[in-house]
Motif scaffolding. Structure first.
Motif: not given
Length: 637
Positions: A30-36, A603-611, A625-637
């Motif tokens: 949870n700690s790692a996922a929450e940080e993500t 796309f990772d369903i776990r990452g989307f739900h955590d976002a 806005t939060m989801v858009d930011q997550w998309i940008s982060k994933v795309q940036a690698g």
């Protein structure tokens, strides 16, 4: 109504159990996922890495903790909900003066924030916190403008029934001081009820009063609260039975002796007779007096003074969008048509010969068929609780495949207490404490089992429990990556949108909705929420009558008439609230589709739900806005 209680009573849903993993086992995950999730809700930019941004964001977050503690001090009730016992001998101040005092505090707080912090020097996530603090004030300002338009006493929030519930279900008694605080709260409830009666009288003087059925419900339930010992002959009242049980538990544990137990019982009896009973008698007398002025024909709020403007404020508040009543109404009509087509497919798959209305009628009239309904007995009620628990147990093993963050909090299914139980009323949820000392509670109305079809049990369990409300709210309360105020923020479109989305998400998991009637129940639940868009706007914006709304419900779902009437009456006293579910769900589905298209194989369903869950409850625009930011982060690698 008092801001706190409005928030408490409009939270909905959950069920029972510990999640699959022991908290110690999943804490690191949870700690790692929450940080993500935290980083995904705050896109990293070049400026974010500077010392200025880090320092300003750290200062702001520390300031938010101070503000949160100041705001929490306004509400001893909320403190109890959070497991804080410092003021457990007190009740909130419900007067208009207290509401204005808290609003002025929030105004000053936002002004201080703007003067003390440089928005441009904040990290992306700190900017979201800044904007949420501002947003909450704007929503409070808009609601305060219509402070006389809301119904103080009605059958849904049932604020008068909350006081015994607070003491019975949420006031913890571990020693003599806690029991003395319990008695003090019995006495303080008199002041609170009188303050609420005053607010109700002021609203009535302004021409605002609920439909007649709300008066009848309040009179009946308030009467039940003061029926039985020590108020009348007969069995112990619920509050007196609880009082004696709590004292007996202290005595059994040798925390108190017989003399102390007798003194506490005498003091509690005196408080109930001298303070509690007179307050409820005054409430009943006021309701009996004013019911004569209630309209014989229930009307939507647009018929009341400033009603149209009030309804528009409620829609904006509950959906966190700028959608108009006409737009919401049309969305509802479109969704009803779409879902009925899916229902036709299941109806045909079970070999039913006849049209969809006939299939609705068959389900509605098969109350003696144990394939579709539980027995209307204590055994049937226990079977419902057992089966709801089993459905949640089944789905827990699937959660790690869909979520990185998992809740630690326990969950329990309970029947609603007799003094506030209503046939066919909606199930609802009360959160546990953030530290897990009290579990989340899924309350089910089981007085009429003919209003609880078996086909609806599974979908309700997922909505109210896992992966629905309990999961979302428990995760929010357990977050450590955001300021504390965000762990307690409430936005109905977000939370109810998630609950409805979770019903569909559960279908993606294994061994769910395996019975076609349960899958039909899932569609029934979703069309129920689509119908709400039509009916809420119909009743409050288009002049629909109660009977017109009930008949529309029956024509477009398998819901029983008892459920339909209870639901329509709910919409009439809580304008706008029912629109939040479908609007929120549609936004989450839109964001998921947008994310899948943007990320493709990434796309990772776990990452989307955590976002979605990792930043707590937010308005739908902020969620995007939060989801858009997550998309940008994933795309940036």
């Amino acid at each position: 109504m008092n801001k706190l209680l409005f928030r408490l009573f409009t939270l909905t849903a959950a069920s029972a159990m510990l999640i699959a993993c022991d908290p110690a086992d999943n804490s690191a995950q949870n700690s790692a996922a929450e940080e993500t999730a935290a980083s995904s809700s705050a896109m990293v930019t070049a400026s974010d890495s500077t010392g200025e941004v880090d320092n300003e964001s750290t200062r702001l977050n520390a300031w938010f903790e101070e503000q949160y503690e100041e705001e929490l001090a306004f509400s001893p009730i909320q403190q109890t909900f959070l497991g804080v016992t410092d003021n457990n001998d007190q009740i909130d101040d419900f007067s208009l003066e207290a509401q204005l005092e808290q609003l002025n505090w929030k105004r000053a707080s936002v002004a201080e924030m703007k003067a003390s912090f440089d928005y441009e020097q904040l990290s992306a996530d700190a900017k979201i916190s800044y904007e949420l603090w501002e947003y909450q004030l704007a929503a409070d300002e808009a609601a305060f403008e219509f402070r006389n338009n809301g119904y103080v006493f009605e059958q849904m929030n049932a604020v008068h029934s909350f006081f015994p519930q607070l003491l019975i279900a949420f006031h913890t008694v571990e020693d003599e001081a806690d029991m003395q605080a319990y008695i003090s709260r019995i006495e303080a409830s008199e002041v609170a009820l009188d303050q609420l009666i005053t607010l109700s009288q002021e609203a009535a003087a302004a021409g605002v009063r609920p439909p007649r059925f709300a008066f009848e419900s309040v009179i009946d339930s308030a009467g039940q609260i003061i029926t039985g010992a020590p108020f009348t002959d007969g069995e112990d009242s619920a509050i007196w039975a609880d009082t004696q049980q709590k004292i007996a538990t202290l005595q059994a544990s040798e925390t108190i002796n017989q003399e102390q137990a007798d003194a506490l019982a005498d003091a509690a009896r005196a408080a109930l007779i001298d303070h509690w009973q007179p307050a409820y008698e005054r409430l009943i007398a006021w309701q009996q007096e004013d019911i004569a002025n209630a309209s014989e024909t229930p009307q939507g709020v647009s018929a009341l003074p400033d009603g149209e403007a009030y309804y528009n404020e409620r829609l904006a508040n509950q959906t966190t969008t700028d959608l108009t009543a006409d737009e919401i109404h049309q969305i509802g009509l479109n969704e009803v048509a779409r879902l009925k087509a899916e229902m036709e497919t299941i109806k045909n798959s079970v070999g039913f010969e006849g049209d969809l209305p006939a299939f609705f009628l068959m389900l509605r009239e098969s109350k003696d068929d144990r394939r579709h309904y539980y027995a209307d007995t204590d055994e049937g009620r226990q079977a419902y609780i057992d089966d709801a628990t089993a459905a949640i147990e089944n789905i827990k093993t699937e959660l790690p495949a869909y979520f990185g963050i998992l809740p630690k909090a326990d969950l329990e299914v309970r029947r609603v207490e007799p003094f506030r139980e209503q046939p066919g009323a909606a199930q609802h949820y009360f959160p546990g404490t953030p530290d897990g000392s009290r579990p989340g509670i899924y309350y089910a109305h089981l007085s009429d089992m003919t209003a609880m079809p078996k086909g609806e049990l599974e979908v309700i369990a997922y909505h109210e429990g896992l992966p629905g409300h309990h999961m979302q709210i428990a995760i929010q309360q357990e977050l450590e990556s955001v300021p504390t105020f965000r762990t307690q923020a409430s936005f109905t479109a977000y939370s109810e949108g998630w609950g409805l989305y979770s019903e569909l998400l559960a279908k993606e998991m294994q061994d769910t909705y395996t019975d076609p009637y349960s899958d039909f129940g899932r569609l029934g639940s979703e069309i129920w929420r689509a119908i709400r868009l039509v009916l809420d706007t119909g009743l409050h914006s288009k002049g629909w009558t109660e009977e017109q709304a009930v008949q529309y419900f029956l024509a477009n779902s398998a819901i029983t008439e008892a459920q339909a009437r209870s639901e329509v009456r709910r919409y009439m006293v809580l304008p706008g609230q029912a629109t939040s579910y479908k609007i929120g769900m549609l936004k989450i589905l839109e964001l998921r589709e947008k994310t899948e298209q943007a990320l493709g194989d990434q796309f990772d369903i776990r990452g989307f739900h955590d976002a979605v869950l990792g930043g707590g409850a937010v308005p739908l625009s902020v969620l995007e806005t939060m989801v858009d930011q997550w998309i940008s982060k994933v795309q940036a690698g």
